[in-house]
Design a protein around this motif. Sequence first.
Motif, short mmCIF file in Angstrom:
data_model
loop_
_atom_site.label_atom_id
_atom_site.label_comp_id
_atom_site.label_asym_id
_atom_site.label_seq_id
_atom_site.Cartn_x
_atom_site.Cartn_y
_atom_site.Cartn_z
N GLU A 124 0.83 -1.21 0.00
CA GLU A 124 0.00 0.00 0.00
C GLU A 124 0.86 1.26 0.00
O GLU A 124 0.58 2.21 -0.73
CB GLU A 124 -0.95 0.00 1.20
CG GLU A 124 -2.05 -1.01 1.07
CD GLU A 124 -2.92 -1.11 2.30
OE1 GLU A 124 -4.03 -1.63 2.15
OE2 GLU A 124 -2.53 -0.67 3.40
N PHE A 125 1.91 1.29 0.82
CA PHE A 125 2.80 2.44 0.84
C PHE A 125 3.45 2.63 -0.52
O PHE A 125 3.54 3.74 -1.03
CB PHE A 125 3.89 2.27 1.91
CG PHE A 125 3.51 2.74 3.28
CD1 PHE A 125 4.06 3.88 3.82
CD2 PHE A 125 2.59 2.04 4.04
CE1 PHE A 125 3.72 4.33 5.09
CE2 PHE A 125 2.23 2.47 5.30
CZ PHE A 125 2.81 3.62 5.83
N THR A 126 3.91 1.54 -1.12
CA THR A 126 4.56 1.61 -2.43
C THR A 126 3.60 2.14 -3.48
O THR A 126 3.94 3.04 -4.26
CB THR A 126 5.10 0.22 -2.83
OG1 THR A 126 6.06 -0.19 -1.84
CG2 THR A 126 5.76 0.25 -4.20
N ALA A 127 2.37 1.61 -3.51
CA ALA A 127 1.38 2.07 -4.49
C ALA A 127 1.04 3.54 -4.28
O ALA A 127 0.93 4.30 -5.24
CB ALA A 127 0.12 1.20 -4.39
N PHE A 128 0.88 3.96 -3.02
CA PHE A 128 0.59 5.36 -2.73
C PHE A 128 1.71 6.26 -3.22
O PHE A 128 1.48 7.25 -3.90
CB PHE A 128 0.37 5.55 -1.23
CG PHE A 128 0.18 7.00 -0.85
CD1 PHE A 128 -1.08 7.57 -0.86
CD2 PHE A 128 1.26 7.79 -0.49
CE1 PHE A 128 -1.26 8.91 -0.52
CE2 PHE A 128 1.10 9.12 -0.16
CZ PHE A 128 -0.17 9.69 -0.17
N ASN A 129 2.95 5.90 -2.87
CA ASN A 129 4.10 6.72 -3.26
C ASN A 129 4.23 6.82 -4.77
O ASN A 129 4.50 7.90 -5.32
CB ASN A 129 5.37 6.18 -2.64
CG ASN A 129 5.39 6.31 -1.13
OD1 ASN A 129 4.65 7.08 -0.55
ND2 ASN A 129 6.24 5.53 -0.49
#
Length: 115
Positions: free
Chosen positions: A94-99
């Motif tokens: 999720e963090f990777t997709a958001f970033n």
Amino acid sequence: MLHHVEGAAEEGAETRSVAARGTPAEREFTGRVVAVRPAELLLTEGGDPALFFGRHRWELRADGPGTVLVNREEFTGPLVPEVLAGTRDVLVAEFTAFNESLKARAEADARGWGA
């Protein structure tokens, strides 16, 4: 990834977020905005301090011609090891997709301004 967020970017405002919508990891959570410095910082927190509590920090810093995003979440409480054992991979994704989504949006906006 966060698919839905409600709330104002104002100190003290309550927030409601839905993450991983439509997946087995879907979850809804509430929080509040702790600090805001436009174009620099957004700090939110939520949960039960006695069990599982999270603080999320989005920070932007100038870096030459670009900008660095610091996107960090800190958890405290006795349930942290158990919760993270079952969700760490989902959180990292999720963090990777958001970033990546934020980067693409910022770059598209910059191109629109002739950068």
